[in-house]
Every structure is written in C-alpha cells, then in structure tokens.
Enzyme design. Structure first.
Site, short mmCIF file in Angstrom:
data_model
loop_
_atom_site.label_atom_id
_atom_site.label_comp_id
_atom_site.label_asym_id
_atom_site.label_seq_id
_atom_site.Cartn_x
_atom_site.Cartn_y
_atom_site.Cartn_z
N HIS A 103 0.89 -1.16 0.00
CA HIS A 103 0.00 0.00 0.00
C HIS A 103 0.93 1.21 0.00
O HIS A 103 2.03 1.15 0.58
CB HIS A 103 -0.83 0.11 1.28
CG HIS A 103 -1.72 -1.06 1.60
ND1 HIS A 103 -1.26 -2.19 2.20
CD2 HIS A 103 -3.05 -1.22 1.44
CE1 HIS A 103 -2.27 -3.02 2.39
NE2 HIS A 103 -3.37 -2.46 1.94
N ASP A 106 2.46 1.93 3.30
CA ASP A 106 3.44 0.97 3.84
C ASP A 106 4.85 1.42 3.49
O ASP A 106 5.81 1.10 4.18
CB ASP A 106 3.27 -0.42 3.23
CG ASP A 106 1.88 -0.99 3.40
OD1 ASP A 106 1.26 -0.70 4.43
OD2 ASP A 106 1.43 -1.72 2.50
N GLU A 234 -10.54 -7.20 -4.29
CA GLU A 234 -10.30 -8.19 -3.23
C GLU A 234 -11.54 -8.28 -2.35
O GLU A 234 -11.74 -7.45 -1.46
CB GLU A 234 -9.07 -7.79 -2.41
CG GLU A 234 -8.69 -8.86 -1.41
CD GLU A 234 -7.45 -8.49 -0.61
OE1 GLU A 234 -6.50 -7.95 -1.18
OE2 GLU A 234 -7.47 -8.75 0.60
N HIS A 273 -10.51 -14.18 3.83
CA HIS A 273 -11.74 -13.46 3.50
C HIS A 273 -12.82 -14.43 3.02
O HIS A 273 -14.00 -14.25 3.29
CB HIS A 273 -11.49 -12.42 2.42
CG HIS A 273 -10.53 -11.35 2.84
ND1 HIS A 273 -10.18 -10.31 2.02
CD2 HIS A 273 -9.86 -11.16 4.01
CE1 HIS A 273 -9.32 -9.52 2.66
NE2 HIS A 273 -9.11 -10.01 3.85
N ASP A 298 -4.23 -13.83 -2.22
CA ASP A 298 -3.59 -13.42 -0.98
C ASP A 298 -3.54 -14.65 -0.10
O ASP A 298 -4.57 -15.11 0.44
CB ASP A 298 -4.36 -12.27 -0.30
CG ASP A 298 -3.81 -10.91 -0.72
OD1 ASP A 298 -3.01 -10.87 -1.69
OD2 ASP A 298 -4.15 -9.90 -0.08
N ASP A 309 -10.27 -11.69 11.02
CA ASP A 309 -9.28 -11.83 9.96
C ASP A 309 -7.90 -12.01 10.60
O ASP A 309 -7.21 -11.03 10.86
CB ASP A 309 -9.35 -10.53 9.13
CG ASP A 309 -8.66 -10.62 7.81
OD1 ASP A 309 -8.30 -11.74 7.40
OD2 ASP A 309 -8.46 -9.57 7.19
N ASP A 311 -5.16 -13.61 9.44
CA ASP A 311 -3.99 -13.53 8.53
C ASP A 311 -2.83 -14.43 8.96
O ASP A 311 -1.67 -13.99 9.01
CB ASP A 311 -3.49 -12.08 8.42
CG ASP A 311 -4.46 -11.19 7.66
OD1 ASP A 311 -5.29 -11.71 6.90
OD2 ASP A 311 -4.38 -9.96 7.83
C1 XLS Z 1 -7.20 -6.47 4.62
C2 XLS Z 1 -6.76 -6.73 3.26
C3 XLS Z 1 -5.66 -5.84 2.74
C4 XLS Z 1 -5.60 -5.93 1.24
C5 XLS Z 1 -4.94 -4.79 0.57
O1 XLS Z 1 -7.95 -7.20 5.23
O2 XLS Z 1 -6.38 -8.08 3.18
O3 XLS Z 1 -4.46 -6.13 3.33
O4 XLS Z 1 -4.97 -7.11 0.83
O5 XLS Z 1 -5.51 -3.58 0.91
CA CA Z 2 -6.82 -10.54 5.80
CA CA Z 3 -5.47 -9.18 1.54
#
Ligand code: XLS
Ligand code: CA
Ligand code: CA
Length: 442
Positions: A103, A106, A234, A273, A298, A309, A311
């Site tokens: 982003h 970032d 996304e 997601h 992703d 979420d 991750d």
């Molecule tokens: C957040 C998203 C984000 C996207 C990009 O939940 O996964 O990281 O991948 O904005």
């Molecule tokens: Ca995520």
């Molecule tokens: Ca993502």
C-alpha cells in the site's frame, strides 16, 4: 547493513527428509510439475505491511517485535522508509521470493498533507526502482490505503463527502503511477471501509454508483499512463465495516459486470476473506475462475474458532491442495501468491519471519504436488464428468447447448412418466480416494 545475518546466503531446497530449520522441504523452485516449474506455478510475493510493518500490536497490547529497521521513524521518516526497503530486499533475496506488494502508506510514513505524501512516494519510488534493477525482484501489485486515515471514517469511494472522495482519487492516482513506474503486474482495490453500518444514515445506491465511477476513472487513467496489467478486486464480507459491498467473488463479479468493468478487472482472492464470507477458499477461486476472473491470491488462512481476519501463514495442506487444483485447472494466475500473512504476536524474532515463509511456501508446494497427483490419478475428474453424462447426449445435450425449450423438457418428462434416480454423489468414496492419493503407502 545486514538485518538477517543468521541466514548466510539463501534458503535452499533440501528435501522432505531434511532436519535443517532454514531449508525448504517441498518447495523446489526448478522442479517441473505438469509442464511448468514450481517457480512458474507459484510466483510468491511478500507483503510490505505484514512482513516489514506489523510488529505484533493487537487490541490488547503493543508491539512485541522490532520493525524499526534501526531508524527512528518520527525523526527520520525517509531514512526509516529506505531502511525498510533494504530489509525487505535482503529478506526476499534470502527467501528466493521474486515479488512484493505494497500500500502507498506501507512504503512511507503517512501524514495529513497529501503533497508531502506525493514527495515521499516519489523519493521512495526511485529507491525501489534502483533496488529492483540491482536484484531482479519485481512488483506483483500495488494499492493505496484508503481506509486507515481518519478522513476515511465513512468510506473512501463510498464516502458521503466528495472532498474525501477526491483525496482517495489522489491517492489512487499516485499509487497507479508508482505501479507503472515499478512495472507492477496488477493494481488491487480492497474496499476497506466501502460498506456501511446502518441504513439509517446511508444512501446505498449512490455509494455503489460512486465506487463504480472511481473504478472506471482509475481504469481509464491507468490505461492512459500505460498500465497494461489487471485491476483486482479483493472481496471481503466484513471487518472493519459490518456490511462490506465486495462481500464475496460472486457479488464483486456481478458488480463489475453491471458497470462494464469485467474486461479490466479480476479477483484477488484472500483465503481468510473467503472463510469470513462463509465459503471455502476453493469456492471463491472456482467462482472467479469460472467467470474467467481468477487473477491473484492473498495466501493466508483464518481460524474456524476465531471469527475475524487473523492472517495466519498457510499451513493447511488440504486447503492448499484444493486451491492449487483450481489454479492448475485455470492454467495459472495473472498475478501471484502474495503472503498477506503475519507472524503470530508471540513469534517475535527475525528468525520467525523466515520460518513463516518456509511454512507458507512449502504448504503451497505440497498443494501443487497434491493437485498434480489428483489430476494424474484421474479418478476424481472422471467421476465428476460421469455424473453429468445425461447432459452429454439427447435432451441433456440440447439443454447444454441452450437449444431446448421448456415444452420439450416437459414432453421428455411426460414421456418417461417416472424420473430415473440421478445416481449417488459418492462423497465418502471420493474422500477416501483423495486420502489414498495424498497419503499413499505408509
Ligand atoms: C485487509 C486486506 C488488505 C488488502 C490490501 O484485510 O487483506 O491487506 O490485501 O488492501
Ligand atoms: Ca486478511
Ligand atoms: Ca489481503
């Protein structure tokens, strides 16, 4: 400055018997599987935000990791941004990862004045370009963070304020320019705050039209400045908003088609997601692939016991196997596999960053090998084909070719009088065959 001296050169493939911690057990970049190398099937990418930014903060406590890269961010924002680039490129070179994603915020610390942001992004863009040229590492995709700053509290493209909307447009414009400069394969839109909490204060129709217009303007500008890659949506159903407009792939694809954007946009499917939407990762990939819109992934995973979420780095080999089946059947991705994954808060050393990527890359390598084994075995594909055999001839073939009428179908049924059994779905039989293919001799 070397940030990760404990990895001398590069993580290498040492095979499934290896006991070395810093070695791939399954990911063998040059091994050919179904006519392509693992590296070609699996263009892995590092996410700037999680790997170089996230330092363990959660709702209940602060950082557990050191992601300062040796520079005081407040005193020297650009020194910090450049040290982050150095750390990122050293990490990717040592991991053998060829792509990264970011982003805008970032890359450089965010500030209120967008003209200062533009200057900072120009400077870091030059630095990144030089690093790319030195190392051969490439940009998978770029995006702009139009959800973190307080101005986006009511959304960006879906904001009630045209002024906020224009700031989002300004961020997207700059991020697209950076993407083109760095040769990015794709440009992602994740609708972080594009949704609503209550219809008491929301004009949903206007918000959706505005989002479509923002995508259209971004598409047009991108094409004007020479962006030839794909735009990716996304989907995510919730978090941070209660109702997010890009709920899942089916919703996002319908939205794109309704606004004539389907030729320029594809899906970037995040595993976590998908599960938040109540789907499997494989379901989301299949929906996208069937629409010809499977773009990028992703790579991460959620936790069925936690409703948010998380991750986490992918470790579930079954899920990776089903995902790779979809990717292989689709002939690959236009994008790649971005580890939008982060270390657990208590895995707080630099060594843990390497272990996490070895885990993720080996999990997808296993998924690819398993998918190839399933396809080569053929029993599962043959069964699926056979289940639909009645559509391969007679009235079924006519329906398939969209040439039958309702009267003809009804006449067929009346002639038969009683309907024949459609046949067993044989789910357990094929689960058992799947396990046999995956685990073989013990
Ligand atoms: C957040 C998203 C984000 C996207 C990009 O939940 O996964 O990281 O991948 O904005
Ligand atoms: Ca995520
Ligand atoms: Ca993502």
């Amino acid at each position: 400055m070397e940030f990760f001296p404990f990895v001398k050169e590069k993580i290498l493939f040492k095979g499934p018997e290896a006991k070395e911690a810093f070695a791939f057990k399954y990911y063998d970049a040059d091994r050919v599987v179904l006519g392509k190398t693992m590296k070609e099937w699996l263009p892995f990418a590092m996410s700037w935000w999680h790997n170089l930014g996230a330092a363990g903060t959660d709702m209940f406590g602060g950082n557990t990791m050191d992601k300062s890269w040796g520079v005081d961010k407040e005193k020297d924002p650009m020194g910090y941004a450049k040290a982050k680039v150095d750390a990122g490129f050293e990490f990717m070179q040592k991991m053998g990862i060829e792509y990264y994603c970011f982003h805008d915020v970032d890359l450089v610390p965010e500030c209120d004045d967008i003209t200062v942001m533009y200057e900072r992004l120009d400077e870091i863009g030059e630095y990144l370009l030089k690093k790319q040229q030195e190392t051969g590492i490439k940009l998978l995709w770029a995006t702009s963070n139009c959800f973190g700053h307080r101005r986006y509290m009511n959304g960006a493209g879906s904001s009630n304020s045209a002024e906020v909307y224009c700031f989002a447009a300004a961020q997207i414009k700059k991020a697209l320019e950076l993407c083109v400069k760095l040769g990015g394969k794709g440009y992602v839109f994740w609708g972080g705050r594009e949704g609503y909490e209550t219809l008491l204060n929301t004009d949903m129709k206007a918000e959706l039209e505005h989002i479509a217009q923002l995508f259209t303007m971004a598409r047009d500008y991108g094409r004007k400045i020479g962006f030839t890659g794909k735009f990716y949506i996304e989907p995510k159903p919730k978090e941070p908003t209660k109702h997010q407009y890009d709920f899942d792939s089916a919703t996002a694809i319908g939205f794109l088609k309704a606004h004539g954007l389907e030729n320029d946009f594809q899906m970037n499917i995040e595993a976590n997601h998908a599960t938040l939407a109540g789907h499997t990762f494989q379901h989301e990939l299949r929906v996208s692939a069937d629409a010809g819109m499977l773009g990028s992934i992703d790579a991460n995973e959620g936790d069925f016991l936690l409703g948010w979420d998380v991750d986490r780095f992918p470790a579930d080999v079954y899920s990776a196997t089903f995902a790779m089946l979809e990717v292989v059947r689709a002939g690959g991705l236009t994008g790649g596999f971005n580890f939008d994954s982060k270390n657990r808060r208590a895995s707080n050393t630099y060594e843990d960053m390497f272990h996490a990527f070895i885990l993720g890359m080996d999990t997808f390598a296993l998924g690819l090998l398993n998918a190839a084994a399933i396809i080569e075995d053929g029993r599962i594909d043959e069964f699926v084909k056979a289940r639909y055999a009645t559509f391969h001839e007679g009235i079924g073939a006519k329906i398939d070719a969209k040439q039958a009428t309702l009267e003809e179908c009804a006449a067929y049924a009346l002639d038969k009088k009683v309907c024949a059994d459609p046949g067993s779905g044989a789910e357990e039989k094929y689960q058992e065959i799947l396990n046999q293919i995956l685990f073989g001799k013990k």
